[in-house]
Motif scaffolding. Structure first.
Motif, short mmCIF file in Angstrom:
data_model
loop_
_atom_site.label_atom_id
_atom_site.label_comp_id
_atom_site.label_asym_id
_atom_site.label_seq_id
_atom_site.Cartn_x
_atom_site.Cartn_y
_atom_site.Cartn_z
N ASP A 38 0.96 -1.18 0.04
CA ASP A 38 0.01 0.05 -0.15
C ASP A 38 0.64 1.33 -0.08
OD1 ASP A 38 -2.01 1.70 0.39
OD2 ASP A 38 -2.27 1.35 2.29
N THR A 39 0.94 2.00 -1.16
CA THR A 39 1.58 3.25 -1.27
C THR A 39 1.01 4.39 -0.58
OG1 THR A 39 0.93 3.78 -3.30
CG2 THR A 39 2.69 2.46 -3.23
N LYS A 40 -0.52 4.09 -0.52
CA LYS A 40 -1.12 5.40 -0.03
C LYS A 40 -1.45 5.54 1.26
CE LYS A 40 -3.64 5.61 -4.50
NZ LYS A 40 -4.72 5.97 -5.35
N GLY A 41 -1.94 4.35 2.18
CA GLY A 41 -2.24 4.54 3.44
C GLY A 41 -3.55 4.90 3.87
N GLY A 42 -4.37 5.37 2.90
CA GLY A 42 -5.60 5.97 3.44
C GLY A 42 -6.37 4.91 4.24
N ALA A 43 -6.56 3.72 3.93
CA ALA A 43 -7.22 2.87 5.05
C ALA A 43 -6.68 2.79 6.31
CB ALA A 43 -7.18 1.44 4.21
N ALA A 44 -5.35 2.79 6.65
CA ALA A 44 -4.97 2.60 7.89
C ALA A 44 -5.12 3.80 8.80
CB ALA A 44 -3.27 2.42 7.93
N ILE A 45 -4.99 5.08 8.01
CA ILE A 45 -5.53 6.39 8.49
C ILE A 45 -6.92 6.62 8.93
CG2 ILE A 45 -5.36 9.03 8.14
CD1 ILE A 45 -3.02 8.60 6.87
N SER A 46 -7.73 6.05 8.03
CA SER A 46 -9.19 6.32 7.97
C SER A 46 -10.05 5.23 9.01
CB SER A 46 -9.83 6.21 6.86
OG SER A 46 -9.12 7.05 5.81
N ILE A 47 -9.75 4.00 8.91
CA ILE A 47 -10.69 3.08 9.53
C ILE A 47 -10.83 3.30 10.92
CG2 ILE A 47 -10.71 0.62 10.25
CD1 ILE A 47 -9.91 -0.51 7.49
N THR A 48 -9.82 3.54 11.74
CA THR A 48 -10.01 3.70 13.45
C THR A 48 -10.86 5.17 13.45
OG1 THR A 48 -7.91 2.83 13.65
CG2 THR A 48 -8.77 4.48 15.12
N HIS A 49 -10.55 6.18 12.76
CA HIS A 49 -11.72 7.30 12.85
C HIS A 49 -13.02 6.90 12.48
CE1 HIS A 49 -12.29 11.45 13.08
NE2 HIS A 49 -13.13 11.35 11.80
N THR A 50 -13.33 6.21 11.55
CA THR A 50 -14.50 6.05 11.16
C THR A 50 -15.40 4.78 11.80
OG1 THR A 50 -13.68 6.35 8.86
CG2 THR A 50 -15.93 5.05 9.07
N ILE A 51 -14.83 3.90 12.35
CA ILE A 51 -15.66 2.87 13.10
C ILE A 51 -15.33 3.11 14.58
CG2 ILE A 51 -15.91 1.44 11.30
CD1 ILE A 51 -13.91 -0.38 12.53
#
Length: 380
Positions: free
Chosen positions: A334-347
């Motif tokens: 993963d070059t972007k990291g969006g999921a790692a940054i977002s999941i905790t905040h979202t759920i």
């Protein structure tokens, strides 16, 4: 890992710093510096300048007159020592210790660029909004000493913003140490996300940390799932409990828990068939598994490379059957990291592990501060 995002965050941090430095230079060039020097200080320094000039104009006759008045020899009388460069010293202190008040206008361009970078790297909109709001709160309206590095000033603010979004990690070993054995962990997720391999990696990780493990092969739906799990279990050296293909997964996992209790096993790792939240029959089956097994932890597994899709699915699974923590596979790709940054905040649930390769050793605990420091290229 997260290479693209890392490079772009480095660039935007420099741009923030340059914008702040430019605003400082503009202020100084337009004479705002003198405006910020208190008038009382200016009056004092002007008085000192006059006194120094007067002192330096003392003549030899004045010295002789003072000596005669005081009944002492002229050699014992000397003019008052001028306070050398006192005005310059005071001005230097004012400049080096001076603080500027930063406005949103000073950083609007890099702020817009940061927002675009985050969105382009699959960071969820709500998470982006939180990061941008935190950056504004941390920088706009704040005072900064000129001698402080602008780039470091920005990196600290960005680190705090990312840490707010990522929240705290989840230490599985700490959880196991604090709870009654066996600790039961149920792994859920969509098809093809890598649950079975992840379970084998986590079993290997726990064994290396001194815990005993049994695996429950609850994916009785997919052809070859039992054999795959048995192969992994043999390679990492743990017992696997399984039934024939098509059996009730609740019964398999009930037996796995019973085995763990009878043999004083520390941890039960339970596999399940991949499913999507909109398949009502499969979600009902998962709810039955939860009732029968009574897991201590429900871990949602998805691919980091899925980006925003992983975030959306995590939210849907959490709403449907509940989630306690998340494991992201293929984080090394993963070059972007969006999921790692977002999941905790979202759920509002922490990430437990990242899968970072094909080997059984390639699973690492998710440590938010370490991840942020890597993203920003510094230990701040």
């Amino acid at each position: 890992m997260f290479k693209s995002l890392k490079e772009k965050l480095k660039g935007v941090s420099k741009k923030f710093g340059s914008s702040i430095d430019e605003s400082i230079a503009n202020e100084s060039a337009t004479g705002d510096l003198q405006k910020e020097i208190p008038s009382a200080v200016l009056e004092v320094t002007e008085t000192q300048q006059k006194a120094e000039t007067k002192t330096n104009s003392f003549s030899e006759n004045q010295i002789l007159h003072d000596a005669d008045e005081l009944s002492v020899s002229p050699a014992e009388v000397s003019p008052t020592e001028p306070k050398k460069a006192s005005f310059a010293k005071k001005l230097k202190v004012l400049v080096t210790e001076r603080e500027i008040l930063l406005s949103e206008k000073d950083i609007q361009e890099p702020l817009d660029e940061l927002e675009m970078i985050l969105l382009e790297n699959d960071v969820a909109f709500d998470a982006v909004d939180t990061i941008i709001s935190h950056m504004k709160k941390s920088i706009v309206g704040q005072k900064r000493k000129l001698r402080t590095s602008s780039e470091d000033f920005v990196k600290i603010a960005l680190k705090e913003a990312l840490m707010e979004v990522l929240g705290e990690g989840f230490s599985l070993t700490e959880y196991i140490n604090l709870h009654e054995k066996p600790v039961k962990i149920l792994f859920t997720g969509v098809n093809g996300a890598g649950k079975t391999t992840t379970i084998a990696k986590v079993a290997h990780y726990l064994k290396n940390n001194g815990y005993s493990v049994v695996i429950g092969s609850g994916d009785t739906f997919r052809a070859g799932a039992n054999e795959q799990m048995k192969t992994h279990a043999e390679r990492v050296g743990v017992k696997v409990i399984n039934h024939q293909e098509g059996a009730d997964p609740s019964a398999v996992l009930f037996d796995a828990v019973s085995y763990a209790k009878a043999h004083n096993i520390d941890v039960v790792l339970a596999d399940t068939a991949g499913r999507f939240h909109n398949r009502a029959n499969l979600m009902n089956q998962l709810e039955k598994i939860r009732r029968v097994m009574k897991p201590d932890i429900v871990a949602y597994v998805d691919e980091a490379v899925a980006g925003n899709d992983a975030v959306i699915r995590a939210e849907e699974f959490n709403n449907a059957v509940g989630t306690d923590t998340v494991v992201l596979t293929k984080a090394d790709m993963d070059t972007k990291g969006g999921a790692a940054i977002s999941i905790t905040h979202t759920i509002k649930k922490p990430i437990m592990f990242l899968g970072v390769g094909q080997g059984y050793d390639d699973v690492i605990p998710f440590e938010p501060e370490k991840i942020v420091n890597e993203l920003l290229g510094a230990d701040i």
